[in-house]
Design a protein around this motif. Structure first.
Motif, short mmCIF file in Angstrom:
data_model
loop_
_atom_site.label_atom_id
_atom_site.label_comp_id
_atom_site.label_asym_id
_atom_site.label_seq_id
_atom_site.Cartn_x
_atom_site.Cartn_y
_atom_site.Cartn_z
N GLU A 173 2.09 -10.80 -18.49
CA GLU A 173 0.88 -11.54 -17.91
C GLU A 173 -0.74 -11.48 -18.62
O GLU A 173 -0.25 -10.93 -19.04
CB GLU A 173 0.76 -11.20 -16.38
CG GLU A 173 0.20 -9.99 -16.19
CD GLU A 173 0.18 -9.11 -15.01
OE1 GLU A 173 0.87 -9.55 -13.96
OE2 GLU A 173 -0.71 -8.38 -14.47
N LYS A 184 -11.04 -12.56 -9.96
CA LYS A 184 -9.86 -12.10 -11.37
C LYS A 184 -8.42 -11.71 -11.24
O LYS A 184 -7.91 -12.20 -10.65
CB LYS A 184 -9.83 -10.16 -10.82
CG LYS A 184 -11.59 -10.26 -10.55
CD LYS A 184 -11.57 -8.56 -9.94
CE LYS A 184 -12.80 -8.51 -10.03
NZ LYS A 184 -14.29 -8.96 -10.46
N ASP A 236 -8.82 -0.47 -4.44
CA ASP A 236 -8.31 -0.97 -5.03
C ASP A 236 -7.58 -0.66 -5.88
O ASP A 236 -7.38 -0.46 -7.56
CB ASP A 236 -9.99 -0.95 -6.41
CG ASP A 236 -11.25 -1.56 -6.10
OD1 ASP A 236 -11.15 -2.61 -5.11
OD2 ASP A 236 -12.19 -0.54 -6.39
N VAL A 237 -6.15 -0.95 -5.78
CA VAL A 237 -4.87 -0.70 -6.20
C VAL A 237 -4.58 -2.13 -6.08
O VAL A 237 -3.57 -1.91 -6.20
CB VAL A 237 -4.11 0.79 -5.51
CG1 VAL A 237 -4.88 2.02 -5.67
CG2 VAL A 237 -4.08 1.11 -4.12
N GLY A 238 -4.94 -2.54 -5.51
CA GLY A 238 -3.78 -4.32 -5.30
C GLY A 238 -3.10 -4.37 -3.80
O GLY A 238 -2.37 -4.75 -3.70
N LYS A 239 -4.16 -3.57 -3.19
CA LYS A 239 -2.77 -3.43 -2.17
C LYS A 239 -2.40 -5.56 -1.12
O LYS A 239 -2.11 -6.23 -1.10
CB LYS A 239 -3.94 -3.18 -0.14
CG LYS A 239 -3.54 -1.38 -0.98
CD LYS A 239 -4.46 -0.90 0.39
CE LYS A 239 -5.96 -1.15 0.38
NZ LYS A 239 -6.24 -0.50 -0.59
N SER A 240 -3.91 -5.92 -1.17
CA SER A 240 -4.38 -7.51 -0.54
C SER A 240 -3.14 -8.28 -1.82
O SER A 240 -2.50 -9.45 -1.10
CB SER A 240 -5.47 -8.13 -1.11
OG SER A 240 -6.55 -6.86 -0.60
N THR A 241 -3.26 -7.75 -2.94
CA THR A 241 -2.87 -8.54 -4.33
C THR A 241 -0.92 -8.12 -3.62
O THR A 241 -0.39 -9.58 -4.16
CB THR A 241 -2.77 -8.51 -5.38
OG1 THR A 241 -3.92 -8.50 -5.53
CG2 THR A 241 -2.71 -9.40 -6.54
N ASP A 259 -8.08 -5.08 7.08
CA ASP A 259 -8.83 -4.95 6.27
C ASP A 259 -10.14 -5.52 6.36
O ASP A 259 -10.52 -6.46 5.75
CB ASP A 259 -8.61 -5.72 5.29
CG ASP A 259 -9.48 -4.88 3.83
OD1 ASP A 259 -10.63 -3.88 4.28
OD2 ASP A 259 -9.41 -5.24 2.45
N ARG A 306 -13.87 -2.72 -7.54
CA ARG A 306 -14.96 -3.93 -7.68
C ARG A 306 -16.64 -2.72 -6.81
O ARG A 306 -16.26 -1.52 -6.61
CB ARG A 306 -15.05 -4.34 -6.59
CG ARG A 306 -13.82 -5.67 -7.14
CD ARG A 306 -13.12 -6.33 -5.58
NE ARG A 306 -12.51 -6.19 -5.19
CZ ARG A 306 -11.52 -6.42 -4.27
NH1 ARG A 306 -11.71 -7.91 -3.80
NH2 ARG A 306 -10.82 -5.68 -3.55
N ARG A 312 -18.23 -6.05 -4.33
CA ARG A 312 -17.92 -6.42 -1.99
C ARG A 312 -18.57 -6.60 -1.30
O ARG A 312 -18.23 -7.92 -0.71
CB ARG A 312 -17.31 -4.54 -2.33
CG ARG A 312 -16.39 -4.20 -2.10
CD ARG A 312 -15.88 -2.56 -1.99
NE ARG A 312 -15.26 -2.12 -2.84
CZ ARG A 312 -13.48 -2.32 -2.44
NH1 ARG A 312 -13.18 -2.32 -1.66
NH2 ARG A 312 -12.67 -2.01 -3.08
P1 ATP Z 1 -9.54 -3.19 -1.74
O1 ATP Z 1 -9.44 -1.65 -1.40
O2 ATP Z 1 -10.26 -3.66 -1.51
O3 ATP Z 1 -8.25 -3.78 0.10
P2 ATP Z 1 -7.21 -3.84 -2.59
O4 ATP Z 1 -6.55 -2.25 -2.98
O5 ATP Z 1 -6.67 -4.83 -1.78
O6 ATP Z 1 -8.25 -3.89 -2.46
P3 ATP Z 1 -6.92 -5.78 -4.68
O7 ATP Z 1 -7.70 -7.55 -3.81
O8 ATP Z 1 -5.68 -6.54 -4.47
O9 ATP Z 1 -7.09 -4.88 -4.38
O10 ATP Z 1 -7.32 -6.59 -6.18
C1 ATP Z 1 -8.21 -5.96 -6.32
C2 ATP Z 1 -8.76 -7.58 -7.37
O11 ATP Z 1 -7.82 -6.98 -8.93
C3 ATP Z 1 -8.42 -8.73 -6.75
O12 ATP Z 1 -9.39 -9.50 -7.30
C4 ATP Z 1 -7.36 -9.39 -7.65
O13 ATP Z 1 -7.24 -10.68 -7.91
C5 ATP Z 1 -6.92 -8.35 -8.81
N1 ATP Z 1 -6.16 -8.33 -9.80
C6 ATP Z 1 -4.90 -7.79 -8.83
N2 ATP Z 1 -4.02 -7.92 -9.60
C7 ATP Z 1 -4.52 -7.97 -11.12
C8 ATP Z 1 -3.88 -8.14 -12.27
N3 ATP Z 1 -2.65 -7.79 -12.85
N4 ATP Z 1 -4.49 -8.66 -13.09
C9 ATP Z 1 -5.87 -8.97 -13.16
N5 ATP Z 1 -6.14 -8.26 -11.87
C10 ATP Z 1 -6.06 -8.11 -10.64
#
Ligand code: ATP
Length: 424
Positions: A19, A60, A122-127, A149, A286, A291
């Motif tokens: 990626e 991001k 910040d581990v990418g849960k929403s993603t 959230d 973040r 945030r």
């Molecule tokens: P929170 O704790 O705020 O709920 P989260 O765990 O849901 O955060 P995300 O919101 O999914 O985390 O991801 C944080 C940021 O990282 C987002 O801006 C997302 O676009 C970015 N991100 C996720 N995966 C990748 C990736 N593989 N490469 C680059 N950026 C990424």
């Protein structure tokens, strides 16, 4: 200028399973991605070949390819690199496992998988939720997305939780289509501010989500993907256990934290499948600041839309005598002062009428669907939000910014902790 942009055109040839990651950091900057050849997707949404996608400051992004592709990246981006190590195969396997459960559910006319995504900040849960939902709709499913959230939610504005039926992949500009989301007001940045109220609102959402599942066969078999916030210690952990029970979850995907994984395995019945999955190295941490900026941005977009899809909100006056404003939660009373039969926590869900005053200026007010404040208010979902832009005590009026023209759908309003400074 176009001269500047020309300098920043880069081409990337991506191998299968890799990626391109980049961020747009500086205010006012934009970046553009075009898929030249091959197949690519951003968090599960496929790119159309030859179409230019725009990304604004704060973005991001990871453009992932299963089969290899060639991408053009234009504009000023920060930390731009190609990553070969990604957890996408694992995420795809999760999707495949959920898909098997959906097939079985369909065959037996049962509920499809109810999946809770948990992990620290910040581990990418929403993603991950977005990827799983996108893959599900791309397979013809119609899952529900529940977002618990409250701070960084993707449905509606901060301070709320809600559910959304996903009928098509997220658009790369606007995210998931926000048609008729079911939204509940909680009113604070984090569940810890009033966890009694938060549980109550989340449990109510769970009840309604269960009803919705039963009302549509396709959605029933597709199941639910639930996003949670990063508060996982102490009270936050109790909330997760509560969500698991109230939503009757079948699967919990634990991102990044083995301790949390082990605790959940210990504390939940064995019919709940708990899976540990690694986070992507691309997820960006973040700061507190970014945030809070993201929260502000979300509220601004609620009223004004995005540059591509601008909205034109209305400002109008309301007579103070025509509206009833409430806040939920009163300052605690010492036990000795409590009326007979009342518990100390009861004050946390007490409905307190507010006499409008300067203190509510700039605050967000949720327009409740409640018919009567007494019983309904806590458990009713909301029609939308207005922002208090002026209070005139002399004339006894309140000016509000509203997505819809006058009149409001209801005169029962709920005060939110969030404020929005309208700079338009
Ligand atoms: P929170 O704790 O705020 O709920 P989260 O765990 O849901 O955060 P995300 O919101 O999914 O985390 O991801 C944080 C940021 O990282 C987002 O801006 C997302 O676009 C970015 N991100 C996720 N995966 C990748 C990736 N593989 N490469 C680059 N950026 C990424």
């Amino acid at each position: 200028t176009s001269e500047d942009k020309k300098e920043h055109i880069q081409e990337f040839k991506l191998d299968p399973d890799s990626e391109l990651r980049f961020e747009v950091e500086s205010k006012g900057e934009k970046a553009y991605v075009t898929l030249k050849s091959g197949l690519a997707e951003i968090f599960g949404t496929e790119l159309v070949k030859g179409k230019q996608y725009e990304f604004l400051a704060g973005a991001k992004v990871a453009v992932f390819t299963w089969k290899g592709c060639c991408l053009e990246l234009k504009g000023k981006t920060d930390v731009t690199y190609v990553a070969k190590e990604t957890p996408m195969v694992i995420y795809c396997n999760c999707h495949a496992a959920l898909e098997l459960m959906r097939i079985e559910a369909e065959r037996e006319n049962k509920k499809g998988p109810i999946t809770l995504v948990v992990g620290p900040c910040d581990v990418g849960k929403s993603t991950l939720c977005q990827i799983l939902l996108n893959y599900a709709v791309r397979m013809g499913r119609r899952p529900l997305f529940v977002d618990l959230d409250v701070g960084q939610g993707q449905i509606s504005i901060p301070g709320t939780i809600g559910a959304l039926l996903i009928e098509r992949p997220a658009s790369l500009d606007e995210g998931f289509s926000q048609e008729a989301p079911l939204v509940y007001q909680y009113g604070h940045k984090t569940p810890s501010t009033n966890s009694t109220l938060f549980s109550m609102v989340a449990n109510q959402l769970a009840c309604v989500v269960k009803e919705r599942l039963e009302s549509n066969k396709k959605t029933k078999a597709s199941g639910v993907i639930i996003n949670t916030c990063g508060w996982i210690k102490g009270g936050g952990y109790k909330q997760l256990i509560n969500h698991a029970k109230s939503f009757e979850v079948d699967v919990i995907l634990v991102l990044d934290q083995e301790r949390l994984y082990n605790e959940l395995v210990r504390d939940l019945p064995s019919f709940v499948k708990i899976v540990f999955i690694p986070k992507s190295g691309g997820v960006v941490e973040r700061s507190k600041n970014s945030r809070s900026e993201a929260r502000d941005q979300r509220i601004r977009e609620y009223f004004y839309g995005t540059p591509k899809n601008p909205l034109y909100p209305h400002t109008f006056e309301l007579k103070l005598s025509d509206v009833k404003i409430f806040k939920i939660g009163a300052p605690p009373l010492p036990d000795s002062c409590l009326p007979l039969g009342m518990k100390a926590e009861d004050h946390l869900t007490k409905i307190v009428p507010i006499t409008p005053n300067a203190a509510i200026l700039h605050h967000i007010l949720a327009v409740s669907y409640a018919k009567k404040e007494e019983d309904d208010l806590l458990l009713s979902h909301v029609a939308g939000f207005v922002c208090v832009t002026n209070i005139d005590m002399e004339r006894q009026t309140l000016s509000v910014l509203s997505p819809q023209p006058k009149p409001l759908p209801n005169n029962i309003l709920l005060l939110s902790e969030f404020q929005f400074m309208d700079s338009h």
